[in-house]
Design a protein around this motif. Structure first.
Motif, PDB file in Angstrom:
ATOM      1  N   ARG A 202       0.837  -1.206   0.000  1.00 60.11           N
ATOM      2  CA  ARG A 202       0.000   0.000   0.000  1.00 60.11           C
ATOM      3  C   ARG A 202       0.871   1.255   0.000  1.00 60.11           C
ATOM      4  N   ASP A 203       0.365   2.279  -0.670  1.00 62.28           N
ATOM      5  CA  ASP A 203       1.012   3.590  -0.684  1.00 62.28           C
ATOM      6  C   ASP A 203       0.356   4.437   0.401  1.00 62.28           C
ATOM      7  N   HIS A 204       1.132   4.817   1.416  1.00 58.15           N
ATOM      8  CA  HIS A 204       0.585   5.570   2.541  1.00 58.15           C
ATOM      9  C   HIS A 204       0.824   7.068   2.416  1.00 58.15           C
ATOM     10  N   GLY A 205       1.376   7.515   1.311  1.00 57.88           N
ATOM     11  CA  GLY A 205       1.601   8.937   1.111  1.00 57.88           C
ATOM     12  C   GLY A 205       3.019   9.367   1.455  1.00 57.88           C
ATOM     13  N   VAL A 206       3.220  10.679   1.500  1.00 53.06           N
ATOM     14  CA  VAL A 206       4.553  11.263   1.652  1.00 53.06           C
ATOM     15  C   VAL A 206       4.893  11.456   3.132  1.00 53.06           C
ATOM     16  N   TYR A 207       6.076  10.996   3.519  1.00 56.64           N
ATOM     17  CA  TYR A 207       6.574  11.133   4.885  1.00 56.64           C
ATOM     18  C   TYR A 207       8.010  11.658   4.857  1.00 56.64           C
ATOM     19  N   PRO A 208       8.432  12.304   5.945  1.00 63.62           N
ATOM     20  CA  PRO A 208       9.835  12.698   6.052  1.00 63.62           C
ATOM     21  C   PRO A 208      10.675  11.614   6.727  1.00 63.62           C
ATOM     22  N   PHE A 209      11.902  11.448   6.231  1.00 66.70           N
ATOM     23  CA  PHE A 209      12.859  10.489   6.781  1.00 66.70           C
ATOM     24  C   PHE A 209      14.182  11.202   7.046  1.00 66.70           C
ATOM     25  N   VAL A 210      14.883  10.791   8.088  1.00 69.71           N
ATOM     26  CA  VAL A 210      16.241  11.255   8.332  1.00 69.71           C
ATOM     27  C   VAL A 210      17.193  10.325   7.581  1.00 69.71           C
ATOM     28  N   VAL A 211      18.034  10.898   6.743  1.00 68.13           N
ATOM     29  CA  VAL A 211      18.928  10.087   5.903  1.00 68.13           C
ATOM     30  C   VAL A 211      20.324  10.719   5.908  1.00 68.13           C
ATOM     31  N   ARG A 212      21.327   9.914   6.240  1.00 73.38           N
ATOM     32  CA  ARG A 212      22.696  10.414   6.175  1.00 73.38           C
ATOM     33  C   ARG A 212      23.163  10.378   4.719  1.00 73.38           C
ATOM     34  N   VAL A 213      23.584  11.557   4.233  1.00 73.44           N
ATOM     35  CA  VAL A 213      24.001  11.685   2.838  1.00 73.44           C
ATOM     36  C   VAL A 213      25.513  11.570   2.698  1.00 73.44           C
ATOM     37  N   SER A 214      26.256  12.203   3.605  1.00 73.78           N
ATOM     38  CA  SER A 214      27.715  12.122   3.564  1.00 73.78           C
ATOM     39  C   SER A 214      28.243  12.153   4.995  1.00 73.78           C
ATOM     40  N   ASP A 215      29.412  11.535   5.196  1.00 71.11           N
ATOM     41  CA  ASP A 215      29.989  11.442   6.533  1.00 71.11           C
ATOM     42  C   ASP A 215      31.131  12.430   6.765  1.00 71.11           C
ATOM     43  N   GLY A 216      31.347  13.335   5.828  1.00 75.22           N
ATOM     44  CA  GLY A 216      32.432  14.300   5.928  1.00 75.22           C
ATOM     45  C   GLY A 216      33.675  13.876   5.172  1.00 75.22           C
ATOM     46  N   LYS A 217      33.676  12.646   4.692  1.00 74.87           N
ATOM     47  CA  LYS A 217      34.785  12.152   3.884  1.00 74.87           C
ATOM     48  C   LYS A 217      34.329  11.783   2.477  1.00 74.87           C
ATOM     49  N   THR A 218      33.151  11.197   2.411  1.00 74.50           N
ATOM     50  CA  THR A 218      32.627  10.768   1.117  1.00 74.50           C
ATOM     51  C   THR A 218      31.123  10.595   1.217  1.00 74.50           C
ATOM     52  N   LEU A 219      30.464  10.426   0.066  1.00 69.72           N
ATOM     53  CA  LEU A 219      29.037  10.140   0.066  1.00 69.72           C
ATOM     54  C   LEU A 219      28.784   8.764   0.668  1.00 69.72           C
ATOM     55  N   CYS A 220      27.657   8.621   1.315  1.00 74.11           N
ATOM     56  CA  CYS A 220      27.306   7.341   1.910  1.00 74.11           C
ATOM     57  C   CYS A 220      26.913   6.339   0.822  1.00 74.11           C
ATOM     58  N   GLU A 221      26.979   5.079   1.155  1.00 73.39           N
ATOM     59  CA  GLU A 221      26.721   4.016   0.190  1.00 73.39           C
ATOM     60  C   GLU A 221      25.301   4.132  -0.356  1.00 73.39           C
ATOM     61  N   GLY A 222      25.192   4.058  -1.670  1.00 74.64           N
ATOM     62  CA  GLY A 222      23.895   4.109  -2.329  1.00 74.64           C
ATOM     63  C   GLY A 222      23.404   5.506  -2.653  1.00 74.64           C
ATOM     64  N   VAL A 223      24.133   6.539  -2.206  1.00 76.12           N
ATOM     65  CA  VAL A 223      23.737   7.931  -2.477  1.00 76.12           C
ATOM     66  C   VAL A 223      24.529   8.446  -3.667  1.00 76.12           C
ATOM     67  N   GLY A 224      23.836   8.995  -4.650  1.00 77.31           N
ATOM     68  CA  GLY A 224      24.484   9.583  -5.819  1.00 77.31           C
ATOM     69  C   GLY A 224      24.179  11.060  -5.927  1.00 77.31           C
ATOM     70  N   VAL A 225      25.157  11.841  -6.340  1.00 79.56           N
ATOM     71  CA  VAL A 225      24.987  13.290  -6.466  1.00 79.56           C
ATOM     72  C   VAL A 225      25.673  13.770  -7.739  1.00 79.56           C
ATOM     73  N   ALA A 226      25.008  14.628  -8.469  1.00 82.44           N
ATOM     74  CA  ALA A 226      25.612  15.351  -9.593  1.00 82.44           C
ATOM     75  C   ALA A 226      25.405  16.832  -9.334  1.00 82.44           C
ATOM     76  N   ALA A 227      26.496  17.608  -9.360  1.00 83.59           N
ATOM     77  CA  ALA A 227      26.405  19.039  -9.062  1.00 83.59           C
ATOM     78  C   ALA A 227      25.577  19.759 -10.122  1.00 83.59           C
ATOM     79  N   CYS A 228      24.727  20.677  -9.679  1.00 83.05           N
ATOM     80  CA  CYS A 228      23.969  21.516 -10.606  1.00 83.05           C
ATOM     81  C   CYS A 228      24.902  22.539 -11.251  1.00 83.05           C
ATOM     82  N   PRO A 229      24.508  23.126 -12.391  1.00 85.55           N
ATOM     83  CA  PRO A 229      25.327  24.176 -13.011  1.00 85.55           C
ATOM     84  C   PRO A 229      25.515  25.354 -12.054  1.00 85.55           C
ATOM     85  N   GLU A 230      26.556  26.132 -12.298  1.00 89.30           N
ATOM     86  CA  GLU A 230      26.856  27.271 -11.436  1.00 89.30           C
ATOM     87  C   GLU A 230      25.741  28.306 -11.490  1.00 89.30           C
TER      88      GLU A 230
END
Length: 622
Positions: A202-230
């Protein structure tokens, strides 16, 4: 009357006018604003030349850490919303990117965590980490393919009861999170990510989650990022962010008090429907919009302050006269004094909205939402226009980053889009107003007035009548439409938008009238009365053809509007330094060379030219 005959009382540089300051800061300057302003005098905010976009972005992070250390912790600031609004007003004056960084961290990220998990011991470590600023907190709601339609987002968080984890996944390119602060992987990031919760098919709708994106050294496993244009001016690490089956502990779901889990680990949805649940998820939108308006008004004040001071000190040749300040030209006044009036108008409207938010008794949720939405849209649009005018009137000097005005223009362009794109936001608000109950179904036009259109009471009556007329016209046209609902709404949308903008201007004029009567000092009252009438004149002149067509103004009154505006500019000229003296700004705070009395010396020092240079003070920026 010629310019040379206007008496200009001397006002010493840096003089503060306490009553006007109390009006603009709603009596809260000493308690709420003073220490934030003082923190901006730290050398870390001095101008830096020659930085790369990445270095500029890293400097913003450094400055944000400095403010975090100088002020109370974010949790304490969230408990006192006026402090949050004050931070939004002051901090971007010297680095526009701070707004995106600190206000997203404080309001959207940490604010959401507290709104939905303040009493949960199992996430207290996340709360402490964000409160200490050990990690910066991005807020990831908007998706590349869905823009403002956050309710339709497609990032998924699928619950697995056997492992008591959610698997966060981005299904395709259009579902990647857009414009989130994620591209600097060497800075710790702990984000709030909005995702569609799915459990037991079932789809219960939109919820907020706390997610670690980077640990200060590198991106966390499974997280991908591409920088936006300047982006112009701002060097922050905006990026496209996606998740490839990232495992998230059950505790990271911010479910509030309405949902939870059974003893055997099964997700238990609350009784709310998906729409109501989504609105609860977006709990930080209203304070966020007030932060946006606060930043906009702050930028408008700083820009018009700098432009007026430069115009008072920049010399030019006058016909039949020697050197004289460029401000003495009526054409210059005709741009800068309506800009000053608009800054006051939007400041007063913002104060009204903040008071309603902080003490909403007697105001329905829809009324509060409408007021804040109109304030956000009108203040950012109006301040964008003000900053553009100030930039032009400062000539080449207005384009230099060190004089701040160009930076403020870049900030305003972002604020117009932030927390709900203005056009979409105002259309939604206008639609709600058109559909609502009209207390006066057949508005009565104001009685004609002799003389000009400069009376503040008459201006308010004109705007109120136009607002009600346009609302009734839009409602009637929709009722008569034989097409679909979209066809009916599309046919009246621009009328409804005009109605909503007129409503905002009318509310601002009413606040002018109230403020004039409340001031004790006669010179302050006189200056503010002139400024309010000038704002009203500009608003009436914008739609003069409509008022003429409805026989609310005579042809003679319409023809006289331009001359009346000029006359009010002439009358305001002696009060310009007094009116900007309420802003609590100074050249030393802004570090803008053209804001100094001796701007020639300040500019030469900024560019490293020797002080012995004998060039005349009108040579820079002419």
């Amino acid at each position: 009357m010629g310019t040379a005959q206007v008496a200009r009382p001397h006002v010493a540089d840096g003089v503060i006018f306490p009553d006007l300051s109390a009006l603009l800061f709603d009596g809260e300057y000493e308690e709420t604003h003073r220490d934030i302003r003082a923190a901006l005098l730290d050398p870390v905010f001095d101008p830096r030349e020659g930085l790369s976009p990445k270095d500029s972005g890293k400097l913003t992070y450094e400055r944000s850490r400095m403010l975090h250390s100088a002020l109370e912790r974010p949790i304490e600031m969230l408990r006192r919303p006026r402090r949050l609004f004050a931070l939004a007003e002051w901090a971007p004056l010297l680095d526009p990117a701070i707004f995106s960084l600190l206000l997203v961290h404080h309001n959207l990220c940490l604010g959401t965590v507290l709104d939905h998990g303040a009493d949960r011991d199992d996430i207290s470590d996340y709360v402490a980490e964000l409160d200490r600023l050990d990690s910066f907190g991005p807020y990831m709601a908007t998706e590349f393919g869905y823009g403002n339609n956050v309710a339709a987002l497609r990032t998924e968080a699928v619950y697995h009861a056997d492992t008591e984890t959610f698997v966060l996944n981005t299904p395709d390119h259009s579902a990647r999170k857009f414009m989130s602060l994620s591209a600097f992987d060497d800075i710790p990031k702990l984000a709030v990510v909005l995702a569609r919760l799915k459990s037991d098919g079932r789809d219960h709708g939109v919820y907020p989650f706390v997610v670690r994106v980077s640990d200060g050294k590198t991106l966390c496993e499974g997280v991908g990022v591409a920088a936006c244009p300047e982006q112009p001016v701002q060097g922050l690490d905006y990026g496209l962010t996606w998740f490839d089956h990232v495992s998230v502990p059950r505790r990271n779901l911010l479910h509030g008090n309405a949902e939870g889990f059974s003893p055997n680990g099964t997700f238990l949805p609350g009784g709310e429907n998906i729409r109501r649940r989504f609105l609860r998820t977006m709990s930080r939108i209203l304070p966020g919009r007030l932060c946006v308006s606060s930043a906009a008004v702050g930028a408008g004040k700083a820009s018009v302050y700098t432009a007026i001071r430069y115009a008072e000190n920049r010399l030019t040749s006058g016909p039949g006269r020697g050197d004289m300040p460029v401000m003495e030209y009526r054409s210059h006044q005709r741009d800068l004094f309506p800009a000053l009036a608009t800054v006051y108008a939007m400041n007063l409207l913002l104060n009204l909205a903040k008071r309603a938010f902080l003490a909403p008794s007697g105001t329905s949720p829809d009324e509060l939402n409408d007021l804040i939405s109109i304030t956000k849209a009108l203040s950012t649009w109006e301040m964008s226009h003000v900053v553009g005018i100030c930039r032009e009137r400062c000539g080449a000097q207005g384009m230099f980053r060190v004089n701040r005005i160009a930076e403020h223009g870049s900030l305003l362009q972002g604020l117009i889009t932030a927390e709900g794109d203005n056009q979409v936001l105002l259309a939604t608000t206008a639609g709600r107003l058109v559909a609502g109950t009209d207390p006066q179904r057949h508005p009565v036009p104001p009685a004609p007035r002799e003389g000009g259109a400069d009376d503040l009471d008459f201006q308010i009556e004109l705007l109120r009548y136009r607002e009600r007329f346009l609302r009734r016209a839009a409602r009637a046209a929709m009722a008569d439409s034989e097409g679909t609902y979209f066809d009916a709404w599309n046919g009246v949308m621009n009328t409804a938008l005009d109605m909503a903008r007129t409503r905002g201007a009318r509310l601002a004029l009413e606040q002018f009238r109230t403020a004039v009567s409340a001031l004790a000092d006669e010179q302050d009252r006189s200056a503010l009365r002139l400024l309010g009438s000038l704002y009203g004149l500009v608003k009436v002149q914008q739609d003069a053809g409509w008022y003429l067509a409805k026989a609310l103004l005579t042809a003679e009154q319409v023809e006289g509007l331009t001359a009346t505006v000029d006359r009010y500019c002439e009358l305001i000229r002696p009060h310009a330094r007094r009116l900007t003296g309420g802003f609590r700004l100074s050249p030393e705070l802004l570090r803008a060379p053209i804001a100094f009395e001796d701007y020639g010396t300040a500019f030469r020092r900024q560019v490293g030219a020797p002080d012995s240079d004998a060039a005349s003070p009108r040579s820079p920026g002419k």
